[in-house]
Design a protein around this motif. Structure first.
Motif, PDB file in Angstrom:
ATOM      1  N   GLN A  15       0.848  -1.177   0.000  1.00 29.76           N
ATOM      2  CA  GLN A  15       0.000   0.000   0.000  1.00 29.76           C
ATOM      3  C   GLN A  15       0.896   1.243   0.000  1.00 29.76           C
ATOM      4  O   GLN A  15       2.100   1.155   0.263  1.00 29.76           O
ATOM      5  CB  GLN A  15      -0.901   0.018   1.226  1.00 29.76           C
ATOM      6  N   PRO A  16       0.331   2.414  -0.291  1.00 30.80           N
ATOM      7  CA  PRO A  16       1.113   3.651  -0.207  1.00 30.80           C
ATOM      8  C   PRO A  16       1.639   3.889   1.205  1.00 30.80           C
ATOM      9  O   PRO A  16       1.108   3.344   2.181  1.00 30.80           O
ATOM     10  CB  PRO A  16       0.109   4.731  -0.629  1.00 30.80           C
ATOM     11  N   ILE A  17       2.653   4.732   1.316  1.00 31.65           N
ATOM     12  CA  ILE A  17       3.319   4.932   2.595  1.00 31.65           C
ATOM     13  C   ILE A  17       2.439   5.661   3.595  1.00 31.65           C
ATOM     14  O   ILE A  17       2.584   5.489   4.803  1.00 31.65           O
ATOM     15  CB  ILE A  17       4.655   5.674   2.385  1.00 31.65           C
ATOM     16  N   GLY A  18       1.508   6.480   3.127  1.00 37.29           N
ATOM     17  CA  GLY A  18       0.552   7.160   3.990  1.00 37.29           C
ATOM     18  C   GLY A  18      -0.860   6.688   3.711  1.00 37.29           C
ATOM     19  O   GLY A  18      -1.195   6.312   2.588  1.00 37.29           O
TER      20      GLY A  18
ATOM     21  N   ASN B 274       1.792   3.390 -17.321  1.00 38.21           N
ATOM     22  CA  ASN B 274       0.825   2.730 -16.440  1.00 38.21           C
ATOM     23  C   ASN B 274       1.343   2.560 -15.012  1.00 38.21           C
ATOM     24  O   ASN B 274       0.817   1.753 -14.246  1.00 38.21           O
ATOM     25  CB  ASN B 274       0.385   1.369 -16.999  1.00 38.21           C
ATOM     26  N   ASN B 275       2.390   3.313 -14.647  1.00 39.94           N
ATOM     27  CA  ASN B 275       2.779   3.387 -13.247  1.00 39.94           C
ATOM     28  C   ASN B 275       1.759   4.212 -12.483  1.00 39.94           C
ATOM     29  O   ASN B 275       1.239   5.203 -13.007  1.00 39.94           O
ATOM     30  CB  ASN B 275       4.160   4.036 -13.097  1.00 39.94           C
ATOM     31  N   LYS B 276       1.485   3.827 -11.240  1.00 38.12           N
ATOM     32  CA  LYS B 276       0.548   4.570 -10.404  1.00 38.12           C
ATOM     33  C   LYS B 276       1.311   5.343  -9.337  1.00 38.12           C
ATOM     34  O   LYS B 276       2.120   4.765  -8.605  1.00 38.12           O
ATOM     35  CB  LYS B 276      -0.445   3.616  -9.725  1.00 38.12           C
TER      36      LYS B 276
ATOM     37  N   ASP C  43      -0.172  11.697   2.923  1.00 40.39           N
ATOM     38  CA  ASP C  43       0.220  12.560   4.035  1.00 40.39           C
ATOM     39  C   ASP C  43       1.566  12.177   4.634  1.00 40.39           C
ATOM     40  O   ASP C  43       2.074  12.892   5.507  1.00 40.39           O
ATOM     41  CB  ASP C  43      -0.855  12.536   5.123  1.00 40.39           C
ATOM     42  N   LYS C  44       2.185  11.081   4.179  1.00 42.47           N
ATOM     43  CA  LYS C  44       3.483  10.650   4.705  1.00 42.47           C
ATOM     44  C   LYS C  44       4.560  10.579   3.631  1.00 42.47           C
ATOM     45  O   LYS C  44       5.680  10.151   3.911  1.00 42.47           O
ATOM     46  CB  LYS C  44       3.346   9.279   5.376  1.00 42.47           C
ATOM     47  N   GLY C  45       4.244  10.958   2.415  1.00 40.60           N
ATOM     48  CA  GLY C  45       5.224  10.914   1.340  1.00 40.60           C
ATOM     49  C   GLY C  45       4.568  10.533   0.020  1.00 40.60           C
ATOM     50  O   GLY C  45       3.339  10.453  -0.100  1.00 40.60           O
ATOM     51  N   LEU C  46       5.406  10.297  -0.974  1.00 41.32           N
ATOM     52  CA  LEU C  46       4.963   9.930  -2.315  1.00 41.32           C
ATOM     53  C   LEU C  46       5.249   8.456  -2.557  1.00 41.32           C
ATOM     54  O   LEU C  46       6.353   7.985  -2.279  1.00 41.32           O
ATOM     55  CB  LEU C  46       5.703  10.771  -3.354  1.00 41.32           C
ATOM     56  N   SER C  47       4.265   7.724  -3.079  1.00 38.35           N
ATOM     57  CA  SER C  47       4.452   6.294  -3.342  1.00 38.35           C
ATOM     58  C   SER C  47       4.213   5.986  -4.811  1.00 38.35           C
ATOM     59  O   SER C  47       3.393   6.623  -5.481  1.00 38.35           O
ATOM     60  CB  SER C  47       3.494   5.456  -2.489  1.00 38.35           C
ATOM     61  N   LEU C  48       4.946   5.002  -5.296  1.00 38.06           N
ATOM     62  CA  LEU C  48       4.845   4.546  -6.681  1.00 38.06           C
ATOM     63  C   LEU C  48       4.546   3.057  -6.704  1.00 38.06           C
ATOM     64  O   LEU C  48       5.212   2.273  -6.026  1.00 38.06           O
ATOM     65  CB  LEU C  48       6.157   4.820  -7.411  1.00 38.06           C
ATOM     66  N   LEU C  49       3.552   2.664  -7.478  1.00 38.66           N
ATOM     67  CA  LEU C  49       3.274   1.262  -7.771  1.00 38.66           C
ATOM     68  C   LEU C  49       3.660   1.025  -9.221  1.00 38.66           C
ATOM     69  O   LEU C  49       3.013   1.532 -10.141  1.00 38.66           O
ATOM     70  CB  LEU C  49       1.799   0.932  -7.540  1.00 38.66           C
ATOM     71  N   LYS C  50       4.745   0.274  -9.433  1.00 37.64           N
ATOM     72  CA  LYS C  50       5.265   0.076 -10.777  1.00 37.64           C
ATOM     73  C   LYS C  50       4.341  -0.814 -11.603  1.00 37.64           C
ATOM     74  O   LYS C  50       3.806  -1.804 -11.116  1.00 37.64           O
ATOM     75  CB  LYS C  50       6.666  -0.535 -10.705  1.00 37.64           C
ATOM     76  N   ALA C  51       4.188  -0.450 -12.864  1.00 34.60           N
ATOM     77  CA  ALA C  51       3.287  -1.177 -13.750  1.00 34.60           C
ATOM     78  C   ALA C  51       3.771  -2.581 -14.054  1.00 34.60           C
ATOM     79  O   ALA C  51       2.982  -3.456 -14.408  1.00 34.60           O
ATOM     80  CB  ALA C  51       3.099  -0.398 -15.054  1.00 34.60           C
ATOM     81  N   THR C  52       5.062  -2.815 -13.914  1.00 34.87           N
ATOM     82  CA  THR C  52       5.635  -4.096 -14.310  1.00 34.87           C
ATOM     83  C   THR C  52       5.478  -5.193 -13.260  1.00 34.87           C
ATOM     84  O   THR C  52       5.821  -6.335 -13.525  1.00 34.87           O
ATOM     85  CB  THR C  52       7.132  -3.926 -14.612  1.00 34.87           C
ATOM     86  N   GLY C  53       4.994  -4.855 -12.078  1.00 32.77           N
ATOM     87  CA  GLY C  53       4.887  -5.854 -11.022  1.00 32.77           C
ATOM     88  C   GLY C  53       3.479  -5.970 -10.467  1.00 32.77           C
ATOM     89  O   GLY C  53       2.584  -5.198 -10.806  1.00 32.77           O
TER      90      GLY C  53
ATOM     91  N   TRP D 203       6.491  -1.732  -5.045  1.00 36.10           N
ATOM     92  CA  TRP D 203       6.217  -0.457  -4.388  1.00 36.10           C
ATOM     93  C   TRP D 203       7.518   0.294  -4.109  1.00 36.10           C
ATOM     94  O   TRP D 203       8.485  -0.287  -3.628  1.00 36.10           O
ATOM     95  CB  TRP D 203       5.472  -0.678  -3.075  1.00 36.10           C
ATOM     96  N   VAL D 204       7.525   1.583  -4.417  1.00 36.23           N
ATOM     97  CA  VAL D 204       8.652   2.459  -4.125  1.00 36.23           C
ATOM     98  C   VAL D 204       8.102   3.703  -3.440  1.00 36.23           C
ATOM     99  O   VAL D 204       7.063   4.233  -3.858  1.00 36.23           O
ATOM    100  CB  VAL D 204       9.416   2.856  -5.404  1.00 36.23           C
ATOM    101  N   HIS D 205       8.778   4.164  -2.401  1.00 36.10           N
ATOM    102  CA  HIS D 205       8.299   5.309  -1.629  1.00 36.10           C
ATOM    103  C   HIS D 205       9.364   6.397  -1.569  1.00 36.10           C
ATOM    104  O   HIS D 205      10.554   6.109  -1.384  1.00 36.10           O
ATOM    105  CB  HIS D 205       7.921   4.869  -0.211  1.00 36.10           C
ATOM    106  N   PHE D 206       8.932   7.657  -1.705  1.00 37.86           N
ATOM    107  CA  PHE D 206       9.816   8.807  -1.638  1.00 37.86           C
ATOM    108  C   PHE D 206       9.402   9.660  -0.448  1.00 37.86           C
ATOM    109  O   PHE D 206       8.235  10.052  -0.323  1.00 37.86           O
ATOM    110  CB  PHE D 206       9.743   9.626  -2.926  1.00 37.86           C
TER     111      PHE D 206
END
Length: 380
Positions: free
Chosen positions: A185-188, A200-202, A207-217, A225-228
């Motif tokens: 899930q997203p970090i916040g 097609n990346n999401k 409220d706790k940062g920026l999250s990425l759900l990669k389209a390839t997985g 999931w990657v979080h910034f």
């Protein structure tokens, strides 16, 4: 100002000296219904360009006429936009209950269905059928939605509708509502914006940062999931990147697919994440950029040599001038190749720092593209 001068649109920045007053034609002043209790104030929360129906959809927040959806037909520009004959005002049917018609976002999925996020009544789906009928669907907590405060919706290229609530992330596909928890899930939990890029990346602004759900997985794979987060964030992990975000409270996100830059509107101002490696891999290797030059390494700290603007599934080989293989960076390892970017830590395949000298990088991909260049390593 709108109360004393109805019909005027005020646009202002932080400085009142930059304020602009725009006076639309009389024919445009009655497009929007005023807010309940304030007939001279109208609030637009979102709009949607709809090429499928050659329309523009406008969301009118809590309007007095109780018709919060406005569809402008057959024209995107010119005076026709002000013709009442080109507009349809939609109210929710009796079986769709939305408190005070408080609607905040709209998105259209690949099937042409409009999805509307509300302040306290879940999400509403609206389908315009070919025979002129309209189909409606409402999802809320009784349908396993995370929360009824679902003010952000977005649709991806696979047919999923992503629903951001104040209590976490949900998704809808083919009659099912999916729940995301723990590492998936997203970090916040407060999802404030969702952006689907051209790959097609999401992207989720929380409220706790920026999250990425990669389209390839898969969404249920932690590596997808990657979080910034800001540098001072309390969050750490192998998929958490500390960045130049001025605040963990990310309110909006937009990805420029041409440059790869990620624009983040935060509670402390605008931030741009440059050279984003997760968007739009190139189709050719003619724009590869490599650096820093020289590449300085030592045992006391970890430094990286970056190669950017790679194509999808690129492989990077580090070689000596005589052609001896030093290291292979492969897209199957997310710590080495991340989308359109690869990073080398200055070590060989045995994990030891290389000696000072000149090296060659060779980039190849599955399509037969290739490029190469030289780099200088200085070992302190």
């Amino acid at each position: 100002n709108t109360l004393t001068e109805p019909g005027l649109l005020w646009i202002s920045s932080a400085s009142e000296d930059d304020s602009l007053v725009v006076e639309p034609p009389d024919s445009a002043r009655n497009i929007l219904s005023g807010v309940i209790g304030h007939p001279t104030v109208a609030v637009v929360t979102d709009f949607l360009l709809d090429p499928l129906n050659n329309s523009i959809w406008i969301l009118n927040l809590t309007p007095a006429n109780r018709k919060p959806l406005i569809q402008i037909h057959q024209t995107f520009f010119g005076p026709g936009i002000y013709d009442p004959a080109n507009r349809t005002y939609w109210a929710f049917p009796a079986n769709i209950r939305v408190e005070q018609d408080a609607i905040y976002s709209i998105a259209q999925d690949i099937f042409g269905i409009n999805w509307i996020g509300t302040a306290s009544s879940g999400v509403v789906a609206m389908q315009l059928k070919e025979n002129g009928d309209t189909g409606w669907l409402q999802l809320n907590e009784n349908d396993d939605l995370k929360n009824n405060f679902a003010w952000e919706v977005a649709a991806d290229q696979d047919g999923y509708v992503w629903i951001g609530t104040s209590a976490g992330l949900s998704a809808y596909f083919n009659g099912l509502v999916y729940d995301f928890r723990e590492d998936y899930q997203p970090i916040g939990l407060n999802i404030q914006d969702i952006f689907v890029d051209s790959q097609n990346n999401k992207w989720f602004a929380t409220d706790k940062g920026l999250s990425l759900l990669k389209a390839t997985g898969s969404p249920w794979d932690k590596n997808s999931w990657v979080h910034f987060v800001p540098v001072q964030s309390e969050f750490f992990g192998d998929n958490i990147y500390h960045s130049n975000l001025p605040s963990e409270n990310v309110i909006g996100v937009y990805v420029d697919d041409h440059t790869g830059d990620v624009y983040c509107g935060t509670a402390s101002g605008l931030a741009i994440l440059r050279n984003n490696p997760f968007t739009t891999p190139r189709t050719k290797l003619d724009r590869v950029k490599a650096g820093p030059v020289p590449f300085v390494v030592n045992e006391s700290r970890t430094a990286y040599f970056y190669l950017r603007n790679l194509t999808a599934n690129s492989q990077v080989k580090i070689l000596t001038p005589s052609g001896r293989l030093v290291r292979v960076l492969d897209s199957s390892d997310r710590t080495e190749v991340l989308g359109s970017m690869a990073q080398w830590d200055g070590r060989n395949d045995e994990g030891r720092l290389v000696a000072s000298g000149v090296y060659i990088y060779l980039v190849t991909d599955e399509e037969g593209n290739a490029t190469q260049g030289k780099l200088v390593v200085i070992r302190e």
